[in-house]
Design a protein around this motif. Structure first.
Motif, short mmCIF file in Angstrom:
data_model
loop_
_atom_site.label_atom_id
_atom_site.label_comp_id
_atom_site.label_asym_id
_atom_site.label_seq_id
_atom_site.Cartn_x
_atom_site.Cartn_y
_atom_site.Cartn_z
N ARG A 52 0.84 -1.21 0.00
CA ARG A 52 0.00 0.00 0.00
C ARG A 52 0.87 1.25 0.00
NH1 ARG A 52 -2.54 -3.13 4.16
NH2 ARG A 52 -4.42 -4.18 3.39
N ARG A 53 1.96 1.21 0.78
CA ARG A 53 2.84 2.39 0.85
C ARG A 53 3.43 2.70 -0.53
NH1 ARG A 53 7.77 4.23 1.17
NH2 ARG A 53 8.73 2.21 0.70
N ARG A 54 3.65 1.66 -1.33
CA ARG A 54 4.21 1.86 -2.67
C ARG A 54 3.13 2.17 -3.70
NH1 ARG A 54 9.26 -2.19 -3.86
NH2 ARG A 54 10.13 -2.34 -1.75
N GLY A 55 1.89 2.24 -3.25
CA GLY A 55 0.81 2.56 -4.16
C GLY A 55 0.30 1.38 -4.95
N LEU A 56 0.58 0.17 -4.50
CA LEU A 56 0.12 -1.03 -5.17
C LEU A 56 -1.22 -1.49 -4.61
CD1 LEU A 56 3.52 -2.97 -5.12
CD2 LEU A 56 2.49 -1.86 -7.11
N GLU A 57 -1.96 -2.22 -5.41
CA GLU A 57 -3.24 -2.77 -4.95
C GLU A 57 -2.97 -3.96 -4.04
OE1 GLU A 57 -7.33 -4.74 -6.80
OE2 GLU A 57 -5.95 -3.62 -8.10
N ALA A 58 -3.48 -3.92 -2.83
CA ALA A 58 -3.25 -4.98 -1.84
C ALA A 58 -4.58 -5.60 -1.45
CB ALA A 58 -2.55 -4.41 -0.61
N ARG A 59 -4.60 -6.92 -1.40
CA ARG A 59 -5.83 -7.63 -1.03
C ARG A 59 -5.57 -8.60 0.11
NH1 ARG A 59 -10.36 -7.25 -4.06
NH2 ARG A 59 -10.18 -5.98 -5.95
N PRO A 60 -6.07 -8.32 1.29
CA PRO A 60 -5.92 -9.25 2.42
C PRO A 60 -6.89 -10.41 2.29
CG PRO A 60 -7.19 -7.33 3.09
CD PRO A 60 -6.76 -7.08 1.67
N GLY A 73 -12.16 -20.23 -0.86
CA GLY A 73 -13.29 -19.46 -1.38
C GLY A 73 -12.99 -17.97 -1.39
N ARG A 74 -12.27 -17.51 -0.37
CA ARG A 74 -11.95 -16.07 -0.30
C ARG A 74 -10.96 -15.67 -1.38
NH1 ARG A 74 -11.59 -16.87 6.13
NH2 ARG A 74 -13.82 -16.67 6.58
N VAL A 75 -10.02 -16.56 -1.68
CA VAL A 75 -9.09 -16.28 -2.77
C VAL A 75 -9.83 -16.30 -4.11
CG1 VAL A 75 -7.13 -17.21 -4.07
CG2 VAL A 75 -7.02 -17.04 -1.58
N ARG A 76 -10.77 -17.22 -4.26
CA ARG A 76 -11.58 -17.26 -5.48
C ARG A 76 -12.33 -15.95 -5.67
NH1 ARG A 76 -14.47 -21.51 -4.35
NH2 ARG A 76 -12.95 -22.98 -5.21
N GLU A 77 -12.86 -15.42 -4.57
CA GLU A 77 -13.57 -14.14 -4.63
C GLU A 77 -12.60 -13.00 -4.98
OE1 GLU A 77 -15.29 -13.84 -0.79
OE2 GLU A 77 -16.84 -15.36 -1.16
N ALA A 78 -11.39 -13.06 -4.42
CA ALA A 78 -10.40 -12.02 -4.70
C ALA A 78 -9.98 -12.05 -6.17
CB ALA A 78 -9.18 -12.20 -3.80
N ILE A 79 -9.85 -13.26 -6.73
CA ILE A 79 -9.50 -13.40 -8.14
C ILE A 79 -10.56 -12.76 -9.01
CG2 ILE A 79 -9.20 -15.07 -10.01
CD1 ILE A 79 -7.99 -16.99 -7.90
N ALA A 80 -11.82 -13.04 -8.69
CA ALA A 80 -12.93 -12.49 -9.46
C ALA A 80 -13.02 -10.98 -9.30
CB ALA A 80 -14.24 -13.15 -9.04
N ALA A 81 -12.86 -10.50 -8.06
CA ALA A 81 -12.96 -9.06 -7.81
C ALA A 81 -11.86 -8.28 -8.51
CB ALA A 81 -12.91 -8.79 -6.31
N ALA A 82 -10.67 -8.86 -8.56
CA ALA A 82 -9.55 -8.19 -9.21
C ALA A 82 -9.60 -8.33 -10.73
CB ALA A 82 -8.23 -8.75 -8.70
N GLY A 83 -10.38 -9.31 -11.20
CA GLY A 83 -10.41 -9.58 -12.64
C GLY A 83 -9.08 -10.13 -13.12
N ALA A 84 -8.45 -11.00 -12.29
CA ALA A 84 -7.11 -11.48 -12.58
C ALA A 84 -7.05 -12.36 -13.83
CB ALA A 84 -6.58 -12.26 -11.38
#
Length: 264
Positions: A52-60, A73-84
């Motif tokens: 975050r300090r470097r201005g990058l997108e961070a997903r916990p 399941g949470r990683v699957r959601e993060a993949i979808a949300a980021a559009g990876a």
């Protein structure tokens, strides 16, 4: 842009974590990097904080404990949300979770292998499983020739294994070393004109610290001051080995957030 999601099971800021951040920060204009990591309640995550300090997108990725399978399941959601478009795992847990989260999808998964430590029975077990899974990754990136050989021996197809040696931002290291020279030498009790040798790395067998201490033992009283920056499973063993050296020649500095400041 091409969205690349990096997943690392770490809350610290060591060598692999800095490599991830440096690569992400230098991604081309057509690439959008996303840095993800597992987080536990009440535990700070230095990797995500620095991202975050470097201005990058961070997903916990929230987890209750190390074996919380709900993270899939949470990683699957993060993949979808980021559009990876590409998934990059940076350790055995990340590779396992990404394989399960992306199962049935066409999203390619890359295993970036930083090395295997084998530091205890549990780690050796999980690392063995990870090596067996390398053959199923769309690509394997090895950070050294020896790691590449491990991947090939594990059955990863040669055409999918790529050697990309770790890089160092020389200008940044030089600036941090110069800035910390006076304060670090004062902290370790080293004179400004005294020769100082510094080794930075995890204290585990594959790093070869025993070889280094054996060399220092041979030098005897002529050995310069040596500072070992880092921590790990071999620390007690190495501290015992250091007792055979001239008193005061070796300092164990432990893990530090400013390791490169120690090389000035």
């Amino acid at each position: 842009p091409l969205v690349v999601l990096h997943l690392r099971n770490s809350d610290r800021l060591g060598g692999p974590e800095r490599l991830i951040l440096d690569q992400a920060a230098r991604a081309g204009a057509g690439v959008r990097p996303v840095v993800a990591s597992f987080v536990r309640p009440g535990v700070e995550n230095a990797l995500l904080d620095e991202a975050r300090r470097r201005g990058l997108e961070a997903r916990p990725i929230a987890q209750r404990h190390s074996y919380d399978l709900r993270v899939i399941g949470r990683v699957r959601e993060a993949i979808a949300a980021a559009g990876a478009h590409v998934l990059v795992g940076h350790d055995y847990k990340a590779n396992f979770v990404l394989a399960r989260a992306a199962k049935g999808s066409a999203t390619p998964r890359v295993a970036l292998v930083h090395g295997y430590t084998g530091e205890n029975v549990k780690v050796r077990f999980f690392e063995r499983l990870d090596r067996r899974r390398l053959a199923h990754a769309a690509a394997v990136v090895a950070v050294s020739a020896s790691v590449r050989d491990v991947a090939l021996a594990a059955g990863a197809p040669a055409e999918r294994v790529h050697l990309v040696p770790n890089g160092i931002d020389v200008a940044r290291v030089a600036a941090e070393a110069a800035a910390g020279r006076t304060s670090v030498r004062a902290e370790f009790g080293v004179d400004a004109d005294e020769v100082l040798a510094v080794s930075i790395g995890r204290l585990s067998p594959e790093k070869g610290h025993r070889v280094l201490l054996d060399a220092w033992k041979r030098l005897g009283d002529a050995a310069p001051r040596l500072v070992l920056v880092g921590d790990g499973a071999s620390r007690a063993e190495l501290e015992q080995a250091a007792t055979k050296l001239p008193r005061g020649r070796v300092t164990f500095a432990g893990w530090r957030s400013d390791p490169t400041a120690c090389v000035g």
